[in-house]
Design an enzyme around this catalytic site. Structure first.
Site, PDB file in Angstrom:
ATOM      1  N   GLU A 194       0.959  -8.067  11.761  1.00  0.00           N
ATOM      2  CA  GLU A 194       0.710  -6.932  10.863  1.00  0.00           C
ATOM      3  C   GLU A 194       1.287  -7.286   9.496  1.00  0.00           C
ATOM      4  O   GLU A 194       2.399  -7.779   9.388  1.00  0.00           O
ATOM      5  CB  GLU A 194       1.369  -5.672  11.448  1.00  0.00           C
ATOM      6  CG  GLU A 194       1.657  -4.541  10.483  1.00  0.00           C
ATOM      7  CD  GLU A 194       0.417  -3.935   9.826  1.00  0.00           C
ATOM      8  OE1 GLU A 194      -0.532  -3.604  10.548  1.00  0.00           O
ATOM      9  OE2 GLU A 194       0.414  -3.818   8.573  1.00  0.00           O
ATOM     10  N   ASP A 218       0.497 -11.985   6.924  1.00  0.00           N
ATOM     11  CA  ASP A 218      -0.942 -11.856   6.685  1.00  0.00           C
ATOM     12  C   ASP A 218      -1.730 -12.493   7.850  1.00  0.00           C
ATOM     13  O   ASP A 218      -1.571 -13.698   8.121  1.00  0.00           O
ATOM     14  CB  ASP A 218      -1.258 -12.563   5.359  1.00  0.00           C
ATOM     15  CG  ASP A 218      -2.708 -12.342   4.942  1.00  0.00           C
ATOM     16  OD1 ASP A 218      -3.531 -11.925   5.778  1.00  0.00           O
ATOM     17  OD2 ASP A 218      -3.011 -12.597   3.769  1.00  0.00           O
ATOM     18  N   GLY A 219      -2.580 -11.702   8.478  1.00  0.00           N
ATOM     19  CA  GLY A 219      -3.372 -12.198   9.600  1.00  0.00           C
ATOM     20  C   GLY A 219      -4.324 -13.312   9.200  1.00  0.00           C
ATOM     21  O   GLY A 219      -4.638 -14.195  10.005  1.00  0.00           O
ATOM     22  N   ASP A 241      -7.629  -5.323  14.447  1.00  0.00           N
ATOM     23  CA  ASP A 241      -7.444  -3.868  14.317  1.00  0.00           C
ATOM     24  C   ASP A 241      -7.134  -3.585  12.846  1.00  0.00           C
ATOM     25  O   ASP A 241      -5.990  -3.337  12.475  1.00  0.00           O
ATOM     26  CB  ASP A 241      -6.296  -3.447  15.241  1.00  0.00           C
ATOM     27  CG  ASP A 241      -6.080  -1.942  15.244  1.00  0.00           C
ATOM     28  OD1 ASP A 241      -6.846  -1.228  14.578  1.00  0.00           O
ATOM     29  OD2 ASP A 241      -5.138  -1.490  15.910  1.00  0.00           O
ATOM     30  N   SER A 242      -8.185  -3.671  12.046  1.00  0.00           N
ATOM     31  CA  SER A 242      -8.006  -3.629  10.585  1.00  0.00           C
ATOM     32  C   SER A 242      -8.363  -2.261  10.023  1.00  0.00           C
ATOM     33  O   SER A 242      -9.086  -1.499  10.659  1.00  0.00           O
ATOM     34  CB  SER A 242      -8.951  -4.648   9.941  1.00  0.00           C
ATOM     35  OG  SER A 242     -10.269  -4.162  10.042  1.00  0.00           O
ATOM     36  N   ASP A 293     -10.310  -0.296   6.608  1.00  0.00           N
ATOM     37  CA  ASP A 293     -11.579  -0.594   5.934  1.00  0.00           C
ATOM     38  C   ASP A 293     -11.431  -1.867   5.095  1.00  0.00           C
ATOM     39  O   ASP A 293     -10.313  -2.233   4.724  1.00  0.00           O
ATOM     40  CB  ASP A 293     -11.955   0.572   4.993  1.00  0.00           C
ATOM     41  CG  ASP A 293     -12.116   1.878   5.752  1.00  0.00           C
ATOM     42  OD1 ASP A 293     -12.683   1.858   6.846  1.00  0.00           O
ATOM     43  OD2 ASP A 293     -11.662   2.920   5.236  1.00  0.00           O
ATOM     44  N   ASP A 336       0.115   0.573  13.623  1.00  0.00           N
ATOM     45  CA  ASP A 336       0.537   1.826  14.270  1.00  0.00           C
ATOM     46  C   ASP A 336       1.000   1.598  15.706  1.00  0.00           C
ATOM     47  O   ASP A 336       1.549   2.489  16.342  1.00  0.00           O
ATOM     48  CB  ASP A 336      -0.608   2.853  14.231  1.00  0.00           C
ATOM     49  CG  ASP A 336      -1.890   2.281  14.815  1.00  0.00           C
ATOM     50  OD1 ASP A 336      -1.958   2.101  16.043  1.00  0.00           O
ATOM     51  OD2 ASP A 336      -2.829   2.000  14.041  1.00  0.00           O
ATOM     52  N   GLN A 394       0.830  -1.210   0.000  1.00  0.00           N
ATOM     53  CA  GLN A 394       0.000   0.000   0.000  1.00  0.00           C
ATOM     54  C   GLN A 394       0.860   1.253   0.000  1.00  0.00           C
ATOM     55  O   GLN A 394       2.071   1.198   0.185  1.00  0.00           O
ATOM     56  CB  GLN A 394      -0.901  -0.014   1.235  1.00  0.00           C
ATOM     57  CG  GLN A 394      -0.141  -0.148   2.549  1.00  0.00           C
ATOM     58  CD  GLN A 394      -0.946  -0.787   3.663  1.00  0.00           C
ATOM     59  OE1 GLN A 394      -2.157  -0.798   3.630  1.00  0.00           O
ATOM     60  NE2 GLN A 394      -0.272  -1.325   4.670  1.00  0.00           N
TER      61      GLN A 394
HETATM   62  N1  SAM Z   1      -7.238   1.995  13.585  1.00  0.00           N
HETATM   63  C1  SAM Z   1      -7.233   1.935  12.186  1.00  0.00           C
HETATM   64  C2  SAM Z   1      -8.576   2.041  11.513  1.00  0.00           C
HETATM   65  O1  SAM Z   1      -9.618   1.658  12.059  1.00  0.00           O
HETATM   66  O2  SAM Z   1      -8.587   2.517  10.389  1.00  0.00           O
HETATM   67  C3  SAM Z   1      -6.474   0.794  11.598  1.00  0.00           C
HETATM   68  C4  SAM Z   1      -5.245   0.432  12.364  1.00  0.00           C
HETATM   69  S1  SAM Z   1      -3.929  -0.322  11.586  1.00  0.00           S
HETATM   70  C5  SAM Z   1      -3.096   0.955  10.787  1.00  0.00           C
HETATM   71  C6  SAM Z   1      -4.549  -1.361  10.317  1.00  0.00           C
HETATM   72  C7  SAM Z   1      -3.417  -2.229   9.784  1.00  0.00           C
HETATM   73  O3  SAM Z   1      -3.946  -3.444   9.256  1.00  0.00           O
HETATM   74  C8  SAM Z   1      -2.607  -1.606   8.643  1.00  0.00           C
HETATM   75  O4  SAM Z   1      -1.332  -1.284   9.121  1.00  0.00           O
HETATM   76  C9  SAM Z   1      -2.561  -2.684   7.556  1.00  0.00           C
HETATM   77  O5  SAM Z   1      -1.294  -2.831   6.957  1.00  0.00           O
HETATM   78  C10 SAM Z   1      -2.964  -3.915   8.350  1.00  0.00           C
HETATM   79  N2  SAM Z   1      -3.536  -5.005   7.520  1.00  0.00           N
HETATM   80  C11 SAM Z   1      -4.312  -4.918   6.417  1.00  0.00           C
HETATM   81  N3  SAM Z   1      -4.618  -6.137   5.965  1.00  0.00           N
HETATM   82  C12 SAM Z   1      -4.026  -7.036   6.806  1.00  0.00           C
HETATM   83  C13 SAM Z   1      -3.954  -8.443   6.854  1.00  0.00           C
HETATM   84  N4  SAM Z   1      -4.579  -9.209   5.941  1.00  0.00           N
HETATM   85  N5  SAM Z   1      -3.231  -9.019   7.853  1.00  0.00           N
HETATM   86  C14 SAM Z   1      -2.604  -8.265   8.796  1.00  0.00           C
HETATM   87  N6  SAM Z   1      -2.617  -6.913   8.799  1.00  0.00           N
HETATM   88  C15 SAM Z   1      -3.328  -6.309   7.813  1.00  0.00           C
END
Ligand code: SAM
Length: 290
Positions: A122, A154-155, A172-173, A175, A102, A47
């Protein structure tokens, strides 16, 4: 950074730099922030990662043109996604955070002395590195509690393949777009259930009760197929579209209405013992959601 090095959601208007977020799901709403400075912008494998200093909310994390967290209001989201499940579980020891790059959620978790393991899966290491550098108000900088283990990956794959069982899983994803889409899917939640101990508790951020009602209903319907107790709660996060935000918690054993609020011994900036109880008391237009 020079204007021509930035993507088009950064705009120059009357010699000022602005960041314009288009709401991801319906694309019928724009939120615009005046920017003092762009600390960094990079394209990771997954991203676009931007760390910006906004005039109204201070330093912020933006992923693919969508505001993720800000130094001014990030504490609200992080306290609400963390403390509600921890207070609800009777004796949590092992916690898994999926996403959360974060580091705000793992910082909140590390306040609980009784937790033994705090794993964070993450996808994108660049997010974490950049937040450590430019968003210490949320990440807390580079000094981490010894119980926190970063497992970059990947979660979705992690919960499919791990043999570890957790007491709490926090999703904590961002959108449901791109690599995060599957974090809202049926298979993922089946595997979350499998990765929890039999009395485990899970929580996810379930988007806006005003704008993303379909996402909340879909999430609740998947969770109801997998867990006996499913409850949605709310908080105000000014920088998320619509301001009002939802989280959904699920367990086979623990009902948040029995949560032990006395386990919240440290100072919080949003959550009070009363809010911990009342955040489940939903306005009718939200409790109407299936
Ligand atoms: N608090 C924030 C919100 O509600 O918008 C989101 C917090 S955090 C920045 C979300 C994180 O999820 C991102 O850093 C992203 O890289 C991660 N992410 C996205 N898809 C993922 C996946 N499949 N597995 C693990 N992490 C993932």
């Amino acid at each position: 950074m020079k204007m021509n090095e930035l993507p088009k959601y950064f705009k120059e208007i009357d010699n000022e730099l602005w960041f314009e977020e288009v709401e991801v799901e319906k694309k019928n709403l724009k939120i615009t922030y005046k920017i003092n400075k762009c600390f960094s912008y990079s394209k990771s494998q997954y991203q676009e990662v931007a760390l910006i200093d906004s005039a109204a909310f201070g330093p912020c994390l933006v992923l693919d043109g969508v505001m993720q967290t800000t130094s001014a209001d990030g504490f609200i989201y992080n306290e609400m996604i963390t403390h509600i499940p921890v207070l609800t579980h009777k004796n949590p020891r092992k916690v898994l955070v999926i996403g959360g790059g974060d580091c705000g959620a793992v910082r909140e978790l590390s306040k609980y002395e009784d937790l033994e393991t705090i794993d964070m899966v993450e996808l994108d290491e660049v997010v974490t590195e950049e937040c450590i550098k430019f968003l210490p108000e949320i990440s807390g900088g580079s000094d981490f509690d010894k119980r926190i283990n970063f497992k970059f990956g990947d979660g979705v794959e992690y919960v499919k393949s791990t043999d570890i069982k957790y007491d709490i899983i926090m999703v904590d994803s961002p959108d449901p777009e791109g690599p995060a889409k599957d974090l809202f899917g049926e298979e993922f939640y089946k595997n979350v259930k499998k990765t929890l101990n039999s009395d485990g508790v899970m929580v996810c951020q379930s988007e806006s009760p005003m704008i993303h009602r379909n996402i909340i209903e879909n999430t609740r319907s998947i969770l109801k197929k997998n867990f006996k107790i499913v409850k949605t709660y709310i908080a105000f996060v000014p920088t998320y579209p619509g301001g009002l935000w939802s989280f959904t918690m699920a367990s086979d054993v623990y009902d948040p209405s029995n949560m032990d609020v006395s386990k919240l011994p440290f100072e919080t900036r949003y959550l009070t013992k009363n809010i911990a109880k009342s955040c489940f008391d939903l306005p009718n237009f939200i409790s109407d959601l299936k």
